[in-house]
Design a protein around this motif. Structure first.
Motif, PDB file in Angstrom:
ATOM      1  N   MET A 141       0.736  -1.301  -0.091  1.00 37.76           N
ATOM      2  CA  MET A 141       0.189   0.172   0.302  1.00 37.76           C
ATOM      3  C   MET A 141       1.248   1.244   0.529  1.00 37.76           C
ATOM      4  N   LEU A 142       0.603   2.219  -1.051  1.00 40.38           N
ATOM      5  CA  LEU A 142       1.569   3.687  -1.119  1.00 40.38           C
ATOM      6  C   LEU A 142      -0.115   4.812  -0.728  1.00 40.38           C
ATOM      7  N   VAL A 143       0.735   5.416   0.347  1.00 42.70           N
ATOM      8  CA  VAL A 143      -0.327   6.812   0.378  1.00 42.70           C
ATOM      9  C   VAL A 143       0.800   8.167   1.055  1.00 42.70           C
ATOM     10  N   GLY A 144      -0.323   9.064   0.501  1.00 39.95           N
ATOM     11  CA  GLY A 144       0.152  10.042   0.668  1.00 39.95           C
ATOM     12  C   GLY A 144      -1.099  11.252   1.080  1.00 39.95           C
ATOM     13  N   ASP A 145      -0.534  12.437   1.997  1.00 43.75           N
ATOM     14  CA  ASP A 145      -1.745  13.089   2.540  1.00 43.75           C
ATOM     15  C   ASP A 145      -1.018  14.431   1.910  1.00 43.75           C
ATOM     16  N   VAL A 146      -1.713  15.503   2.066  1.00 41.97           N
ATOM     17  CA  VAL A 146      -1.594  16.682   2.138  1.00 41.97           C
ATOM     18  C   VAL A 146      -2.435  17.713   3.069  1.00 41.97           C
ATOM     19  N   HIS A 147      -1.984  18.607   3.962  1.00 41.77           N
ATOM     20  CA  HIS A 147      -2.494  19.102   5.189  1.00 41.77           C
ATOM     21  C   HIS A 147      -2.323  20.638   4.320  1.00 41.77           C
ATOM     22  N   TYR A 148      -3.312  21.502   4.709  1.00 39.70           N
ATOM     23  CA  TYR A 148      -3.052  22.943   4.837  1.00 39.70           C
ATOM     24  C   TYR A 148      -3.783  24.064   5.887  1.00 39.70           C
ATOM     25  N   THR A 149      -3.416  24.628   6.440  1.00 38.96           N
ATOM     26  CA  THR A 149      -4.104  25.175   7.498  1.00 38.96           C
ATOM     27  C   THR A 149      -2.941  26.856   7.170  1.00 38.96           C
ATOM     28  N   ASP A 150      -4.302  27.809   7.199  1.00 35.79           N
ATOM     29  CA  ASP A 150      -3.740  29.037   7.073  1.00 35.79           C
ATOM     30  C   ASP A 150      -3.473  29.637   8.264  1.00 35.79           C
ATOM     31  N   TRP A 151      -2.182  29.911   9.410  1.00 34.33           N
ATOM     32  CA  TRP A 151      -2.133  29.863  10.121  1.00 34.33           C
ATOM     33  C   TRP A 151      -1.976  32.122  10.531  1.00 34.33           C
ATOM     34  N   SER A 152      -2.477  32.609   9.633  1.00 32.96           N
ATOM     35  CA  SER A 152      -2.801  33.562   9.608  1.00 32.96           C
ATOM     36  C   SER A 152      -4.429  34.391   9.714  1.00 32.96           C
ATOM     37  N   GLU A 153      -4.440  33.508   9.435  1.00 30.79           N
ATOM     38  CA  GLU A 153      -6.374  33.629  10.026  1.00 30.79           C
ATOM     39  C   GLU A 153      -6.470  32.762  11.643  1.00 30.79           C
ATOM     40  N   LEU A 154      -5.976  32.445  12.662  1.00 28.61           N
ATOM     41  CA  LEU A 154      -5.748  32.806  13.600  1.00 28.61           C
ATOM     42  C   LEU A 154      -5.943  34.058  14.371  1.00 28.61           C
ATOM     43  N   THR A 155      -7.059  34.106  15.279  1.00 30.03           N
ATOM     44  CA  THR A 155      -6.848  34.286  16.393  1.00 30.03           C
ATOM     45  C   THR A 155      -7.526  34.553  17.702  1.00 30.03           C
TER      46      THR A 155
END
Lengths: 218, 456
Positions: B327-341
């Motif tokens: 099994m080959l697996v790949g993930d991508v995660h995205y977070t825009d930390w500039s939107e932190l309040t």
């Protein structure tokens, strides 16, 4: 008085609520619609109402209508079952065999499949070692529903849910003719006779029992 | 400097808390006799804090990284958006729960070995180095997964608690003190423990033969205990000044995760997950004690602060290919930390500085994860390996080397009811100050995970 910060906070709060509500709405919609997953078998009009009102009836007689059910050794489920699930059934048992197909101590011991609900990993030199029956669903009655075709076990057309003869696909099935024959025998016994119904149940148990000994081959 | 007590490396917490402001509840200055001494003791701290303040502030965002809750996922490069197939789906992608067909109880342990080495290049004193380390072993996962009997498709509910963020950290540095004639250097030691726990209730359902949807609702709780000790001593230790500061936080928050899992073909699956903005409320207490070896007086200060932070939306996309036993697996995660309040829960405390910091220094981050698993089904063994790059969401000028990890692991299917997964994760990152060449803090982590699952 400067009200901009206040307005910004209100807008931010509304945006936050919107973001929260979106996935919740989608999830609730899925749950309410329940378009695919079925928890309770629909009552079919053509069968004995008394029997049909009990879900157990359907559990014990899947093949009456769903002749191709035997092609789904892990249930009516479009999954990615690798070949080793069948070659080494403990993998299939752990990852794919539904727990509600097991029978536990409080069940009728005759019908219990429990530990014997699948083939043990005992080498069979005379048979194809790569196909030892896999996990035999309780409704198949011992039929090793898998051919020696390669590849993962799957439906040939996942969108086609109409009952049909259990043939082909990429992975093969139990012998469709035998499966149909078994169904016809049951149906002939059933109409309106409780004793005959008991006979049907008894037959089913015998089949299961036999399956634990190596299965009644179709 | 009030509120800027995290001088050099700052404190790892789930999010940013720059330049904290406090309600001063108690402030005792025992005597004015040592006012001059106090000046010498505090002034260099402030000056040094100014020099490395940015790094200190970033640290709180840095530790927001996902620690890992499942040995199988961690062994495959911390992937799980599509490949998690147990109770860890509550965290990685709730839709994956639909693939569980048996009642499962799952528990996990984690072991962290963190080492820090800090180099400070002083024009007058040359290279000043120090090292610190910390080891922690903790329970980090408990879950119960309950598939509902179905005639067709799948419906699964699950409950679990997972330790998603670790605040365990250590830091040490020898700090030049050019502004204090009596002391050439001071020694700073930082120790921090704690973490955030996610209590989840979730479920998944097959909505078509190939498509499953899932949702988990999360209650987040946690604690953080931070201590900073700084000692000023001259050559003969005759004039010693000790500063001890502590910050304790209690956190409560809510959030949710939704996901989809789509089986394109028996060999290929894709998954999508979305974590809603996570609201966290923090109750913080601060203590500071300044003591001297050459007097019978000490100065202390306590204060408290309440604030809330809202983490931004986070998205995950994953794909897995199955080729018989591989099994080959790949993930991508995205977070825009500039939107932190960030918001103080007191209208009299403005958030201007925090908001400015967020806008100026935090940025979006895309993490990449790849992994592989190969099974030896006859032996009941699976071997796994992976790699993931989890960039720090801060300006590149503060990063000497990016955060990345190599992973290895193995899984054992015991009989047909029990699975034991092990994982080893090795990696880290290195920070520097905005003016390259004077401050480097290297963090090296080795994590071991063990997850046990029993399926009835």
């Amino acid at each position: 008085m400067n009200t901009e910060p206040m307005q910004t906070k209100v807008i931010a709060a509304r945006s936050s609520r919107t973001l929260w509500s979106a996935p919740l709405a989608v999830a609730i919609t899925f749950l309410l619609v329940g378009c695919y997953t079925i928890l309770k078998h629909p009552i079919t009009s053509e069968e004995n109402i008394t029997q049909a009102s009990h879900q157990e009836y359907y559990r014990d007689n899947c093949l009456d209508c769903h002749e191709d059910y035997a092609t789904y050794p892990y249930g009516f489920f479009y999954g990615t079952y690798p070949e080793y699930y069948f070659e080494y059934p403990r993998w299939g048992h752990y990852y794919a065999y539904p727990w509600w197909w097991d029978h536990y101590w409080y069940d009728d011991s005759e019908a219990a499949t429990g530990d014997e609900g699948y083939s043990e990993e005992v080498p069979e030199p005379s048979a194809k070692a790569s196909r030892r029956g896999g996990l035999i669903p309780p409704y198949v009655g011992g039929a090793p529903a898998i051919s020696t075709g390669g590849g993962s076990f799957r439906r040939s057309d996942p969108n086609d849910t109409q009952p049909k003869g259990g043939t082909g696909g990429e992975t093969g099935t139990a012998s469709p003719g035998t499966s149909t024959e078994k169904i016809r025998v049951k149906k002939a016994d059933q109409p309106g006779d409780g004793n005959q119904s008991d006979t049907v149940q008894s037959d089913t148990k015998q089949q299961k029992k036999a399956s634990r000994r190596g299965g009644i081959k179709p | 400097m009030a509120g800027s007590n995290r001088e050099l490396s700052g404190v790892g917490q789930e999010t940013i808390k720059p330049m904290r402001k406090y309600h001063q509840t108690e402030f005792g200055i025992v005597a004015g006799l040592f006012a001059l001494l106090v000046f010498f003791a505090v002034a260099p701290i402030s000056a040094q804090a100014q020099a490395f303040e940015e790094v200190a502030l970033f640290q709180e965002t840095i530790n927001a990284d996902f620690f890992g809750v499942d040995a199988r996922a961690m062994a495959m490069g911390n992937t799980g958006v599509v490949s998690a197939r147990d109770g860890s789906g509550l965290i990685y992608n709730p839709a994956n729960l639909a693939r569980v067909r048996r009642i499962e109880f799952r528990a996990g342990l984690s072991h962290l070995r963190l080492s820090n080495s800090t180099d400070i290049h002083s024009p007058s004193l040359g290279l000043l180095s120090d090292e610190r380390d910390q080891n922690k072993t903790r329970i980090n996962a408990l879950s119960l997964t309950l598939p509902v009997p179905t005639y067709r498709g799948s419906l699964v509910v699950a409950f679990g608690v997972h330790r998603i963020n670790s605040f365990d950290r250590a830091f040490g540095a020898r700090i030049p003190e050019p502004e204090v004639p009596a002391f050439e250097t001071s020694r700073g030691r930082e120790i921090e423990t704690g973490g955030l726990w996610k209590w989840s209730a979730g479920g998944a359902i097959d909505i078509s033969p190939r498509l499953a949807a899932g949702l988990s609702l999360n209650l987040i709780t946690g604690k953080d205990s931070y201590g900073w000790n700084r000692v000023y001593a001259n050559a003969d230790d005759a004039q010693t000044i000790t500063l001890d500061q502590g910050i304790d936080n209690d956190y409560v928050g809510v959030g949710a995760t939704a996901g989809l899992n789509f089986t394109i073909s028996p060999a290929l699956s894709v998954g999508l997950s979305m974590e809603t903005p996570t609201y966290l409320s923090a109750d913080e207490r601060f203590e500071s004690v300044l003591d001297t070896a050459f007097s019978s007086f000490e100065w202390f200060e306590t204060s408290y602060s309440e604030y809330s932070v809202t983490r931004p939306l986070s998205f995950g996309l994953g794909a897995a290919g199955s080729f018989d036993r591989l099994m080959l697996v790949g993930d991508v995660h995205y977070t825009d930390w500039s939107e932190l309040t960030f918001d103080y829960q007191d209208d009299f405390l403005p958030n201007n500085r925090e908001e400015q910091f967020i806008q100026d220094n935090l940025k979006e981050a895309i993490s990449l994860h790849i992994g592989a698993e190969y099974l030896f089904p006859d032996e009941g063994v699976a071997l796994r390996a992976g790699y993931f790059r989890d960039p720090l969401p801060i300006d590149e000028k503060f990063i000497e080397s990016e955060r990345q990890y190599l992973t290895l692991g193995a899984g054992f299917l015991i009989d047909r009811v029990m699975a034991l997964d092990l994982a080893y994760v090795h990696g880290g990152y290195e920070l520097r100050d905005a003016a390259p060449g004077s401050f480097f803090a290297d963090y090296n982590t080795r994590r071991i995970f063990a997850t046990f699952a029993y399926r009835i």
